[in-house]
Design an enzyme around this catalytic site. Structure first.
Site, short mmCIF file in Angstrom:
data_model
loop_
_atom_site.label_atom_id
_atom_site.label_comp_id
_atom_site.label_asym_id
_atom_site.label_seq_id
_atom_site.Cartn_x
_atom_site.Cartn_y
_atom_site.Cartn_z
N ARG A 75 0.83 -1.22 0.00
CA ARG A 75 0.00 0.00 0.00
C ARG A 75 0.86 1.27 0.00
NH1 ARG A 75 -3.93 2.32 4.49
NH2 ARG A 75 -5.34 3.53 3.18
N HIS A 79 0.53 4.53 -2.44
CA HIS A 79 0.32 5.90 -1.96
C HIS A 79 1.50 6.81 -2.31
CE1 HIS A 79 -3.26 5.52 0.96
NE2 HIS A 79 -3.31 4.52 0.11
N ASN A 107 -3.67 8.61 4.44
CA ASN A 107 -2.37 8.04 4.82
C ASN A 107 -2.25 7.68 6.30
OD1 ASN A 107 -1.38 8.21 2.21
ND2 ASN A 107 -0.46 10.22 2.51
N HIS A 208 -6.11 -5.64 -2.88
CA HIS A 208 -6.99 -5.80 -1.71
C HIS A 208 -7.23 -7.27 -1.40
CE1 HIS A 208 -8.64 -1.41 -2.14
NE2 HIS A 208 -7.41 -1.47 -1.65
C1 HEM Z 1 -8.38 2.25 -6.52
C2 HEM Z 1 -8.60 2.89 -5.45
C3 HEM Z 1 -8.27 2.44 -4.05
C4 HEM Z 1 -8.95 2.81 -2.95
C5 HEM Z 1 -10.15 3.71 -2.90
C6 HEM Z 1 -8.30 2.16 -1.84
C7 HEM Z 1 -8.69 2.32 -0.53
C8 HEM Z 1 -8.17 1.61 0.53
C9 HEM Z 1 -8.62 1.72 1.87
C10 HEM Z 1 -9.71 2.67 2.36
C11 HEM Z 1 -7.93 0.83 2.62
C12 HEM Z 1 -8.12 0.54 4.10
C13 HEM Z 1 -7.50 1.60 4.97
C14 HEM Z 1 -7.87 1.33 6.41
O1 HEM Z 1 -9.04 1.51 6.74
O2 HEM Z 1 -6.99 0.92 7.19
C15 HEM Z 1 -7.02 0.15 1.74
C16 HEM Z 1 -6.16 -0.83 2.14
C17 HEM Z 1 -5.23 -1.40 1.31
N1 HEM Z 1 -5.00 -1.05 0.00
FE1 HEM Z 1 -6.16 0.13 -1.14
N2 HEM Z 1 -7.26 1.42 -2.28
C18 HEM Z 1 -7.19 1.55 -3.63
C19 HEM Z 1 -6.24 1.01 -4.46
C20 HEM Z 1 -5.17 0.25 -4.02
C21 HEM Z 1 -4.03 -0.09 -4.82
C22 HEM Z 1 -3.80 0.37 -6.26
C23 HEM Z 1 -3.20 -0.85 -4.04
C24 HEM Z 1 -1.87 -1.44 -4.36
C25 HEM Z 1 -1.45 -1.75 -5.57
C26 HEM Z 1 -3.85 -0.98 -2.75
C27 HEM Z 1 -3.38 -1.74 -1.70
C28 HEM Z 1 -3.97 -1.81 -0.46
C29 HEM Z 1 -3.54 -2.73 0.58
C30 HEM Z 1 -2.47 -3.80 0.45
C31 HEM Z 1 -4.32 -2.45 1.70
C32 HEM Z 1 -4.19 -3.10 3.08
C33 HEM Z 1 -3.16 -2.32 3.89
C34 HEM Z 1 -2.89 -2.85 5.26
O3 HEM Z 1 -3.37 -3.89 5.65
O4 HEM Z 1 -2.12 -2.18 5.98
N3 HEM Z 1 -5.02 -0.27 -2.77
N4 HEM Z 1 -7.19 0.66 0.49
#
Ligand code: HEM
Length: 357
Positions: A75, A79, A107, A208
């Site tokens: 992630r 970002h 973030n 995800h």
């Molecule tokens: C397309 C739009 C995207 C949105 C709106 C989005 C939104 C989010 C949100 C809201 C979370 C959870 C944050 C939390 O509540 O702790 C999350 C987690 C995550 N996102 Fe996305 N995301 C997007 C795209 C991506 C992309 C492109 C990647 C990587 C290539 C990614 C990888 C991740 C990962 C791995 C997590 C888990 C992080 C953790 O467990 O610490 N996301 N994302």
């Protein structure tokens, strides 16, 4: 007779297996996007040949101890790249009156463990090779290895990014990172600004398959009224974790295999068990639904597109050559007097050439 027939069968299987490996390798090679000027797969070949193995060996142990670190590193790279390009600016802490990107709402849930891992890696790399590997490159390599360590594909990472000098401001961050409440139309408009398309959106959102989300990231789908596009059983499960608004609990992003980088996330979407609107709407919108459906049944197709899209993402607006700097500490720009800022290699070479004359 029977044994020669079975030997022939084994031989045929070996030939078929080799042929499919070769075509898979060719497919990955053919699907690598063009390299940005200044980046190369062999950037550290002369200056830090062991860079990639140092990163991998460190993460192998670190992810074994904390599987969530893999998700967090994947992630951070996202970002970093979406905001002001892959320049490591998300890693910077507040300096003086300049705020860190880390305090911007999207973030604040980036994990401190992942920032620490990147800084630990920087120290290891500096010890082995001097200050030559950028923090932005470390973030890209760490994201790649995290995917692999979680069971996903291995892919080559173009290297040679330089680190930015300043963080992006809040307006830039909010204009670059889509929200989980976004629908596909909004998501595509955000991605279009950085030349990513609908296939990139579907494949990259497949990250995800790993990690967690806090209730606040999806609670609007539960309260005050339940999103009718969400599977009722799934909504009931989520309400056990998030029984009201503003609960600080977390849940897994992928209900099926939360710690494995696989295609089950797309199966979640087919079953209306995607966590965010930004996830689930990809199975509603005609521009993304066919790809979601394909990836749900064809993991190789998902991996192939993920590799293509993440290499593309990793090259957004990169700083190269003499731009930016190689940070001595990933969380702070170098002091103004640092040799990394003041004496780019081209200058050193010019001086050396002059002296030789
Ligand atoms: C397309 C739009 C995207 C949105 C709106 C989005 C939104 C989010 C949100 C809201 C979370 C959870 C944050 C939390 O509540 O702790 C999350 C987690 C995550 N996102 Fe996305 N995301 C997007 C795209 C991506 C992309 C492109 C990647 C990587 C290539 C990614 C990888 C991740 C990962 C791995 C997590 C888990 C992080 C953790 O467990 O610490 N996301 N994302």
């Amino acid at each position: 007779m029977a044994s020669s027939a079975s030997a022939l069968r084994v031989l045929l299987l070996v030939v078929l297996a080799l042929a499919s490996c070769a075509s898979a390798a060719a497919a990955v090679a053919a699907r690598t996007p063009p390299l940005a000027n200044g980046l190369s797969f062999e950037f550290y070949k002369a200056t830090c040949p062991q860079a990639e193995s140092i990163v991998f060996n460190f993460l192998q142990d670190a992810v074994r101890n904390d599987v969530g670190l893999a998700a967090a590193l994947v992630r951070i790279h996202f970002h970093d790249c979406f905001v002001q390009g892959c320049d490591g600016s998300v890693l910077l802490d507040k300096t003086g009156s300049t705020d860190s990107e880390k305090i911007a709402p999207p973030n604040v849930t980036l994990r401190p463990t992942a920032f620490k891992a990147i800084n630990d890696l920087r120290a290891l790399l500096a010890k082995a090779c001097g200050a030559v590997v950028s923090c932005a490159d470390i973030a890209a390599l760490a994201a790649r290895d995290s995917v692999q360590l979680a069971g996903g594909p291995h892919y080559p990472v173009p290297l040679g990014r330089r680190d930015g000098l300043t963080p992006a401001n809040l307006t830039t961050i909010l204009g670059a990172l889509p929200r989980p409440t976004s629908n596909v139309t909004t998501l595509l408009s955000f991605l279009a600004k950085i030349s990513l398309d609908a296939d990139d959106l579907v494949a990259l959102s497949g990250a995800h398959t790993l990690g967690i989300a806090h209730c606040v990231s999806f609670e609007e789908r539960l309260f005050p009224t339940q999103d009718p596009t969400m599977d009722k059983w799934f909504a009931g499960q989520l309400k056990l974790t998030c029984p009201a608004l503003n609960i600080t609990n977390t849940t897994n992003n992928d209900i099926r295999t939360p710690n494995v980088f696989d295609n089950k996330y797309y199966l979640d979407l087919l079953n209306r068990q995607g966590l965010f609107t930004s996830d689930q709407d990809m199975h509603t919108d005609g521009r993304t639904k066919p790809t979601v459906t394909k990836f749900a049944v064809d993991q190789a197709a998902f991996f192939d597109q993920y590799v293509f899209s993440v290499i593309k993402m990793g090259q957004i607006n990169v700083l190269t050559g003499n731009q930016g700097q190689i940070r001595n500490d990933c969380s702070a720009p170098n002091a103004a007097s640092s040799s990394n800022d003041e004496l780019p290699w081209s200058v050193l070479e010019t001086v050396a050439e002059t002296l030789a004359l």
